[in-house]
Design a protein around this motif. Structure first.
Motif, short mmCIF file in Angstrom:
data_model
loop_
_atom_site.label_atom_id
_atom_site.label_comp_id
_atom_site.label_asym_id
_atom_site.label_seq_id
_atom_site.Cartn_x
_atom_site.Cartn_y
_atom_site.Cartn_z
N THR A 120 3.01 48.61 30.95
CA THR A 120 2.38 48.24 32.22
C THR A 120 1.09 47.49 31.93
O THR A 120 0.46 47.71 30.89
CB THR A 120 2.04 49.47 33.09
OG1 THR A 120 0.96 50.19 32.48
CG2 THR A 120 3.23 50.38 33.26
N GLU A 121 0.72 46.65 32.87
CA GLU A 121 -0.54 45.91 32.74
C GLU A 121 -1.19 45.82 34.11
O GLU A 121 -0.57 45.38 35.09
CB GLU A 121 -0.28 44.50 32.20
CG GLU A 121 -1.55 43.76 31.81
CD GLU A 121 -1.24 42.42 31.18
OE1 GLU A 121 -2.01 41.46 31.41
OE2 GLU A 121 -0.24 42.32 30.45
N ASN A 122 -2.45 46.33 34.18
CA ASN A 122 -3.22 46.29 35.43
C ASN A 122 -2.46 46.92 36.60
O ASN A 122 -2.44 46.37 37.71
CB ASN A 122 -3.63 44.85 35.78
CG ASN A 122 -4.34 44.16 34.64
OD1 ASN A 122 -3.93 43.10 34.18
ND2 ASN A 122 -5.41 44.76 34.14
N ALA B 180 3.47 57.48 36.11
CA ALA B 180 4.80 57.54 35.48
C ALA B 180 5.90 57.13 36.46
O ALA B 180 6.82 56.40 36.09
CB ALA B 180 5.06 58.95 34.95
N LEU B 181 5.81 57.60 37.70
CA LEU B 181 6.83 57.25 38.70
C LEU B 181 6.82 55.75 39.00
O LEU B 181 7.87 55.15 39.23
CB LEU B 181 6.60 58.05 39.98
CG LEU B 181 6.81 59.57 39.89
CD1 LEU B 181 6.47 60.24 41.22
CD2 LEU B 181 8.23 59.91 39.47
N ALA B 182 5.63 55.14 39.00
CA ALA B 182 5.55 53.69 39.23
C ALA B 182 6.17 52.93 38.07
O ALA B 182 6.85 51.91 38.28
CB ALA B 182 4.09 53.28 39.41
N MET B 183 5.96 53.41 36.83
CA MET B 183 6.57 52.76 35.67
C MET B 183 8.10 52.79 35.76
O MET B 183 8.77 51.86 35.30
CB MET B 183 6.12 53.44 34.38
CG MET B 183 4.72 53.09 33.96
SD MET B 183 4.32 53.75 32.32
CE MET B 183 5.35 52.72 31.27
N MET B 184 8.64 53.83 36.39
CA MET B 184 10.09 53.94 36.55
C MET B 184 10.58 53.26 37.83
O MET B 184 11.75 53.35 38.18
CB MET B 184 10.50 55.41 36.56
CG MET B 184 10.16 56.16 35.28
SD MET B 184 10.61 57.90 35.35
CE MET B 184 12.38 57.79 35.13
N ALA C 110 -4.31 50.48 35.53
CA ALA C 110 -3.85 51.22 34.35
C ALA C 110 -2.94 50.33 33.49
O ALA C 110 -2.01 49.71 34.01
CB ALA C 110 -3.09 52.47 34.77
N SER C 111 -3.21 50.30 32.20
CA SER C 111 -2.38 49.54 31.26
C SER C 111 -1.99 50.47 30.11
O SER C 111 -2.83 51.18 29.56
CB SER C 111 -3.13 48.32 30.72
OG SER C 111 -3.50 47.44 31.76
N LEU C 112 -0.69 50.46 29.77
CA LEU C 112 -0.24 51.25 28.63
C LEU C 112 1.09 50.70 28.14
O LEU C 112 1.78 49.96 28.84
CB LEU C 112 -0.08 52.73 29.00
CG LEU C 112 1.03 53.14 30.00
CD1 LEU C 112 2.34 53.44 29.27
CD2 LEU C 112 0.62 54.36 30.79
N SER C 113 1.44 51.06 26.92
CA SER C 113 2.76 50.73 26.38
C SER C 113 3.25 51.90 25.55
O SER C 113 2.45 52.65 24.97
CB SER C 113 2.72 49.45 25.54
OG SER C 113 1.98 49.67 24.35
N VAL C 114 4.57 52.07 25.51
CA VAL C 114 5.17 53.15 24.73
C VAL C 114 6.35 52.58 23.96
O VAL C 114 7.18 51.87 24.51
CB VAL C 114 5.58 54.33 25.64
CG1 VAL C 114 6.50 53.90 26.76
CG2 VAL C 114 6.22 55.46 24.83
N ARG C 115 6.39 52.87 22.66
CA ARG C 115 7.41 52.31 21.77
C ARG C 115 8.51 53.33 21.48
O ARG C 115 8.34 54.53 21.73
CB ARG C 115 6.75 51.87 20.44
CG ARG C 115 5.71 50.78 20.60
CD ARG C 115 4.97 50.54 19.28
NE ARG C 115 4.10 51.66 18.95
CZ ARG C 115 3.53 51.84 17.76
NH1 ARG C 115 3.76 50.97 16.78
NH2 ARG C 115 2.75 52.88 17.54
N ALA C 116 9.59 52.85 20.96
CA ALA C 116 10.69 53.73 20.55
C ALA C 116 10.15 54.72 19.51
O ALA C 116 9.48 54.34 18.55
CB ALA C 116 11.83 52.91 19.97
N GLY C 117 10.44 56.00 19.71
CA GLY C 117 9.97 57.03 18.78
C GLY C 117 8.53 57.44 18.99
O GLY C 117 7.99 58.21 18.18
#
Length: 525
Positions: free
Chosen positions: A274-276, A325-329, A301-308
């Protein structure tokens, strides 16, 4: 003579001709100004023991032994004596205030009812007493909260109201049954401090029921460790912690999530980003529902999550953790960029998103509420297979059996219903329901907070093993910082919708940069 004295208490329940022994020969006492902790896992008999003190168990319970309050026998006591003691002399605070408070009545009405029943107060006298009680338990601007309904208060405020109601009649004994389990660490610390302060001021005896030994160390003078309906060890808190004698006590003391997840592989795929991101909910008033303001749930809010990789999201209730989290989904509307496996999914329709849904799954906090009581374990786990057409040529029972083995469940139990499983087993079913679709991203929303400490350790180990085996990306939401540290590679700290600090788990826990993060970590110790 002790204020509350329990001797050789035995409780059994008769159902369908079978008899289950819930409490077997329990003995302990509570004096004025003393805190005694009953500790043990779910099903050990702690709550049944507490409810037995004032005969609050149902008709199916058979109670034997002796329970005396101030020299008066409570077992077999007449209704008049029990009515006098309950709520007046011995009061209760329960674990979940949302189930203890009436959702249809205001706070003032519920507190006034207790004062009218036990003290005959009404009108201006009752209102004055209610305001005094709410002020004592730390409800700010108490007068403005009198007309509020339970759902309009935070978790900490609801628990403070429960404490105020329990103290309304100046009891000699306060029984607190898991009163802080569902609360954030900072609110938990405030409630514990409040109970200690009120106990000292009123010279009350406090019977504290919990599965959290960290809390016991902080509040209790004496500890009684319960297992399978029996007290297996008891003594002063300092002695029990310094030199536990019983293997079960040693097991409980050692049951703390520890270690760290395996390192993320170099060049691992970014699964979600996510970005901004901004999520504001409109406040609408009047007949025409005009927008007069916004609830700023998440700001930039900005974040990224990688495999593993596991990204832990921490903060108090209302900080925006779950909303983010719900917005990311794409389960709630938001502004800002959201990408899933390199694809910008902001403008995708519901139909377009459906093909991604099996790749993004969620496990909720409460394994009791998130599973349908009318569906078998097989039906719960297999439901998504048909919706997402996963391996349509394979037998569903075979697929369910595989994922049950993988999540530590016995496939022979797949035709049982949720109530036939323990809390830890139910959470494994919830994890299996998500894992059967082989997702890429798993949102874990407080997945261990409702579980005993020993079961927490098992679930953390299971989640780390599944991540290692399948390269899963986790968003791990929790207020339990010990679990977050054991699970997370990166940590995001949120407060009132803002991201106040981000960094590696080691950096956040060993060298926090903001006062708020330091407060959270200090409250968890």
């Amino acid at each position: 003579m002790s204020l509350l004295d329990v001797r050789d208490l035995r409780v059994s329940f008769r159902q369908d001709g079978a008899v289950t022994e819930a409490v077997r020969g329990v003995s302990f006492s509570v004096d004025r100004g003393e805190t005694v902790a009953l500790v043990g896992e779910s099903g050990s008999g702690k709550s049944v023991t507490a409810l037995s003190t004032v005969s609050l168990l149902g008709d199916s319970a058979q109670v034997a032994g002796s329970v005396t309050y101030d020299g008066q026998q409570m077992i077999g006591a007449d209704a008049k004596l029990l009515h006098k003691v309950r709520g007046n002399d011995i009061s209760f605070i329960f674990q979940e205030p949302m189930t203890s408070l009436n959702p249809l009545h205001t706070i003032e009405k519920q507190m006034a009812e207790s004062l009218a029943l036990h003290q005959g107060l009404s009108g201006a006298q009752a209102r004055e007493r209610i305001l005094d009680l709410l002020d004592r338990v730390g409800i700010r601007d108490a007068e403005s909260r009198l007309g509020a309904y339970p759902h309009q208060l935070s978790g900490g405020q609801r628990q403070r109201v429960m404490i105020a109601m329990a103290l309304a009649n100046k009891p000699d004994i306060l029984i607190a049954d898991e009163p802080t389990t569902a609360l954030d660490v900072t609110i938990q610390a405030q409630i514990l401090d409040l109970l200690a302060e009120l106990k000292a001021a009123e010279n009350m005896g406090l019977l504290f029921i919990t599965h959290d030994l960290g809390i016991v160390r902080r509040v209790a003078d004496k500890v009684c460790v319960m297992k399978d309906g029996e007290i297996v060890e008891s003594g002063p808190t300092s002695e029990i912690f310094a030199n536990p004698q019983h293997p079960y006590t040693r097991k409980l003391l050692a049951a703390e999530p520890s270690g760290a997840p395996e390192p993320v592989e170099a060049g691992a795929e970014v699964v979600a980003e996510t970005e901004n991101l901004k999520i504001w909910f409109p406040i609408q008033r009047g007949l025409l529902k005009r927008t007069v303001g916004h609830v700023k749930a998440v700001n930039d809010a900005s974040l990224s999550v990688r495999a593993g990789e596991t990204v832990g999201i921490v903060g108090e209730s209302g900080s925006g953790k779950t909303t983010l989290a719900l917005a990311m989904m794409r389960l709630i509307a938001s502004e800002g960029r959201i990408t899933f496996r390199g694809q910008d999914v902001r403008g995708w329709s519901t139909g377009e998103l459906r093909r991604l849904r099996k790749d993004m799954q969620i496990v909720f906090q409460d394994p009791y509420g998130s599973l349908s009581p009318r569906m078998t374990c097989f039906q719960i786990i297999s439901e998504g297979l048909g919706i997402h057409k996963v391996d349509p040529k394979r037998d569903k029972r075979e697929l369910v059996a595989e994922v049950m083995v993988e999540t530590g469940l016995n496939p022979a139990a797949m035709d049982r219903y949720p109530h036939e499983f323990s809390g830890g087993q139910r959470q494994r079913i919830a994890i299996a329901r998500a894992m059967v679709l082989r997702p890429r991203l798993l949102v874990l929303d407080e997945p261990t907070s409702a579980l005993d400490m020993t079961v927490q350790v098992q679930i953390v180990d299971l989640l780390r093993e599944l991540q290692r085996k399948h390269g899963l990306a986790y968003l791990f939401i929790s207020h339990d910082l010990k679990v977050v540290r054991a699970m997370s590679h990166q940590v995001i700290v949120m407060k009132q919708g803002d991201v106040v600090e981000t960094g590696s788990a080691a950096a956040i826990f060993d060298a926090p940069q903001t006062d708020y993060t330091r407060t959270l970590i200090a409250a968890a110790r």
